[in-house]
Design a protein around this motif. Structure first.
Motif, PDB file in Angstrom:
ATOM      1  N   VAL A 109       0.866  -1.180   0.000  1.00  0.00           N
ATOM      2  CA  VAL A 109       0.000   0.000   0.000  1.00  0.00           C
ATOM      3  C   VAL A 109       0.901   1.227   0.000  1.00  0.00           C
ATOM      4  O   VAL A 109       1.758   1.375   0.882  1.00  0.00           O
ATOM      5  N   PHE A 110       0.701   2.108  -0.986  1.00  0.00           N
ATOM      6  CA  PHE A 110       1.545   3.283  -1.155  1.00  0.00           C
ATOM      7  C   PHE A 110       0.891   4.513  -0.529  1.00  0.00           C
ATOM      8  O   PHE A 110      -0.257   4.485  -0.087  1.00  0.00           O
ATOM      9  N   GLN A 111       1.659   5.634  -0.535  1.00  0.00           N
ATOM     10  CA  GLN A 111       1.110   6.907  -0.067  1.00  0.00           C
ATOM     11  C   GLN A 111      -0.102   7.298  -0.895  1.00  0.00           C
ATOM     12  O   GLN A 111      -1.113   7.741  -0.366  1.00  0.00           O
ATOM     13  N   SER A 112       0.016   7.185  -2.220  1.00  0.00           N
ATOM     14  CA  SER A 112      -1.137   7.395  -3.095  1.00  0.00           C
ATOM     15  C   SER A 112      -1.786   6.032  -3.273  1.00  0.00           C
ATOM     16  O   SER A 112      -1.102   5.047  -3.535  1.00  0.00           O
ATOM     17  N   TYR A 113      -3.085   5.962  -3.157  1.00  0.00           N
ATOM     18  CA  TYR A 113      -3.747   4.675  -3.055  1.00  0.00           C
ATOM     19  C   TYR A 113      -3.821   3.932  -4.383  1.00  0.00           C
ATOM     20  O   TYR A 113      -4.072   2.735  -4.423  1.00  0.00           O
ATOM     21  N   ALA A 114      -3.586   4.654  -5.491  1.00  0.00           N
ATOM     22  CA  ALA A 114      -3.490   4.031  -6.820  1.00  0.00           C
ATOM     23  C   ALA A 114      -4.712   3.178  -7.148  1.00  0.00           C
ATOM     24  O   ALA A 114      -4.595   2.087  -7.691  1.00  0.00           O
ATOM     25  N   LEU A 115      -5.890   3.701  -6.821  1.00  0.00           N
ATOM     26  CA  LEU A 115      -7.115   3.000  -7.185  1.00  0.00           C
ATOM     27  C   LEU A 115      -7.508   3.351  -8.617  1.00  0.00           C
ATOM     28  O   LEU A 115      -7.266   4.473  -9.087  1.00  0.00           O
ATOM     29  N   PHE A 116      -8.122   2.398  -9.309  1.00  0.00           N
ATOM     30  CA  PHE A 116      -8.570   2.637 -10.677  1.00  0.00           C
ATOM     31  C   PHE A 116      -9.927   3.334 -10.640  1.00  0.00           C
ATOM     32  O   PHE A 116     -10.909   2.758 -10.157  1.00  0.00           O
ATOM     33  N   PRO A 117     -10.015   4.572 -11.152  1.00  0.00           N
ATOM     34  CA  PRO A 117     -11.261   5.338 -11.014  1.00  0.00           C
ATOM     35  C   PRO A 117     -12.434   4.746 -11.796  1.00  0.00           C
ATOM     36  O   PRO A 117     -13.594   4.972 -11.431  1.00  0.00           O
ATOM     37  N   HIS A 118     -12.151   3.999 -12.874  1.00  0.00           N
ATOM     38  CA  HIS A 118     -13.235   3.457 -13.702  1.00  0.00           C
ATOM     39  C   HIS A 118     -13.778   2.135 -13.163  1.00  0.00           C
ATOM     40  O   HIS A 118     -14.765   1.623 -13.676  1.00  0.00           O
ATOM     41  N   MET A 119     -13.140   1.593 -12.119  1.00  0.00           N
ATOM     42  CA  MET A 119     -13.592   0.329 -11.540  1.00  0.00           C
ATOM     43  C   MET A 119     -14.373   0.578 -10.254  1.00  0.00           C
ATOM     44  O   MET A 119     -14.175   1.580  -9.574  1.00  0.00           O
ATOM     45  N   THR A 120     -15.240  -0.345  -9.923  1.00  0.00           N
ATOM     46  CA  THR A 120     -15.918  -0.285  -8.628  1.00  0.00           C
ATOM     47  C   THR A 120     -14.921  -0.647  -7.529  1.00  0.00           C
ATOM     48  O   THR A 120     -13.812  -1.135  -7.794  1.00  0.00           O
ATOM     49  N   VAL A 121     -15.347  -0.423  -6.298  1.00  0.00           N
ATOM     50  CA  VAL A 121     -14.508  -0.783  -5.152  1.00  0.00           C
ATOM     51  C   VAL A 121     -14.196  -2.274  -5.186  1.00  0.00           C
ATOM     52  O   VAL A 121     -13.043  -2.698  -5.015  1.00  0.00           O
ATOM     53  N   ALA A 122     -15.196  -3.094  -5.417  1.00  0.00           N
ATOM     54  CA  ALA A 122     -14.989  -4.546  -5.455  1.00  0.00           C
ATOM     55  C   ALA A 122     -14.031  -4.945  -6.572  1.00  0.00           C
ATOM     56  O   ALA A 122     -13.179  -5.830  -6.396  1.00  0.00           O
ATOM     57  N   GLU A 123     -14.159  -4.300  -7.731  1.00  0.00           N
ATOM     58  CA  GLU A 123     -13.273  -4.613  -8.847  1.00  0.00           C
ATOM     59  C   GLU A 123     -11.835  -4.206  -8.551  1.00  0.00           C
ATOM     60  O   GLU A 123     -10.891  -4.903  -8.933  1.00  0.00           O
ATOM     61  N   ASN A 124     -11.667  -3.077  -7.862  1.00  0.00           N
ATOM     62  CA  ASN A 124     -10.326  -2.663  -7.441  1.00  0.00           C
ATOM     63  C   ASN A 124      -9.697  -3.698  -6.521  1.00  0.00           C
ATOM     64  O   ASN A 124      -8.530  -4.064  -6.670  1.00  0.00           O
ATOM     65  N   VAL A 125     -10.477  -4.170  -5.560  1.00  0.00           N
ATOM     66  CA  VAL A 125      -9.951  -5.129  -4.585  1.00  0.00           C
ATOM     67  C   VAL A 125      -9.618  -6.455  -5.257  1.00  0.00           C
ATOM     68  O   VAL A 125      -8.637  -7.125  -4.919  1.00  0.00           O
ATOM     69  N   ALA A 126     -10.394  -6.832  -6.258  1.00  0.00           N
ATOM     70  CA  ALA A 126     -10.186  -8.113  -6.942  1.00  0.00           C
ATOM     71  C   ALA A 126      -9.117  -8.046  -8.024  1.00  0.00           C
ATOM     72  O   ALA A 126      -8.771  -9.089  -8.607  1.00  0.00           O
TER      73      ALA A 126
END
Length: 355
Positions: free
Chosen positions: A101-118
């Motif tokens: 886990v980085f300082q910037s969370y690097a989540l994909f904005p076009h994905m849902t939360v569940a899709e990010n986690v998976a």
């Protein structure tokens, strides 16, 4: 039983003499040189399994470089890195079995939360049903199962941080690496997330390495603290042992010790502000103390329940010294600038430092 488990093994800090078999990871005489700059200077370190270890120090001390070498994003100039008992020095990041886990969370904005986690599970080509199950378990663990269908932009900073944490946990890593993960949160959320990460580590038994420059964060969260300076390890141990018995002046200053005195044999002594008592000179004669310095009140800074009292004193050898004393507000009510005072402390709170 919790569905998320870590690899087995427990150990205390070692001396790096042999390849570890019961630790999450270890560094054996590892050095990292960039041009003329030595970022990490021959460190040997055991990272115990099933515990939260903190790499702590100021900017440029080598803590992030150490984490990046452990993750495989940079190769050490020399030395060996073991993960789960195996030589991982030259393994690429994707073969180390780590979560990060980085300082910037690097989540994909076009994905849902569940899709990010998976996402990491998808890269590992797990069956879709397994991806869905593990993502749901991880989101429940961080308390965000109800937001599985949300997008990152709909979440607060703290929620995004927990999604990034869930994504790292979902792959069931041998070791979870956290690089200043709370630095982008406000003070209130940082405190909340400290407790959250500590809870998750405790419930899962994950082996965790956290990089931070915040000593309060390290003290509150760690099982094991590693204090670094200029690429070297200054001290390693449980938070209480590092805080209560700093090895040298650098560690003492970094842990918030502000008063430094000279003993007759030349040893440097230190004592924390809250362990110094300030007595009006007229009332100090009958008060027994192992450490006693006479001086004058320079300043009083009111902080609600306590007052920081700055005293100009003189050591036995004639050298002037300023002492910072943390005094309860009631005890400081009769103190004023210019008052003659004695500053006293028992020997049990005076620490002799190594050079």
């Amino acid at each position: 039983m919790n569905p998320i488990t870590s690899h087995s093994g427990t150990t205390g800090p070692g001396n790096g003499a042999a390849a570890p078999t019961r630790s999450a990871a270890s560094f054996h005489n590892v050095t990292q040189v960039f041009g003329d700059f030595t970022a990490v200077d021959g460190i040997s370190l055991e990272i115990p399994a099933g515990r939260l270890t903190t790499l702590l120090g100021p900017s440029g001390c080598g803590k992030t470089t150490s984490l990046r070498m452990l993750a495989g994003y940079t190769q050490p100039s020399s030395g060996t890195i073991y993960i789960d008992g195996e030589d991982a020095t030259r393994l690429p990041p994707e073969r180390r079995g780590l979560g990060m886990v980085f300082q910037s969370y690097a989540l994909f904005p076009h994905m849902t939360v569940a899709e990010n986690v998976a996402y990491g599970l998808k890269l590992r080509r797990l069956p879709r049903a397994e991806q869905t199950r593990r993502a749901a378990e991880s989101l429940d663990l961080v308390g965000l199962g109800h937001l599985a269908r949300s997008r990152p932009r709909q979440l607060s900073g703290g929620q995004q941080q927990r999604v990034a944490l869930a994504r790292a946990i979902a792959v069931r890593p041998k070791l979870l690496l956290l690089d200043e993960p709370l630095s982008n949160l406000d003070a209130r959320l940082r405190v909340q997330m400290r407790a959250e990460i500590r809870r998750i580590q405790s419930e899962t038994g994950l082996s965790v390495v956290l990089v931070t420059h915040d000593q309060d964060e390290a003290l509150e969260m760690s099982d094991e603290m590693v204090v670094m300076r200029a690429g070297r390890i200054m001290q390693q141990g449980a938070p209480a042992s590092v805080f209560g018995a700093p090895a040298n002046r650098f560690v003492a200053e970094f842990m918030g010790y502000e008063n430094f005195l000279s003993a007759p044999d030349g040893t440097t002594l230190t004592v924390r502000p809250e362990h110094l008592h300030v007595l009006p000179s007229s009332a100090a004669e009958g008060h027994h103390a192992d450490l006693r310095l006479s001086g004058e009140v320079l300043d009083l800074a009111y902080r609600g329940v306590d007052v920081l009292v700055t005293v100009a004193a003189r050591e036995a050898d004639g050298r002037d010294v300023r002492l910072i004393c943390d005094v309860r507000a009631g005890a400081a009510a009769d103190l004023h600038r210019g008052d003659p005072v004695d500053v006293v402390a028992p020997a049990s709170h005076v620490i002799a430092l190594r050079p």
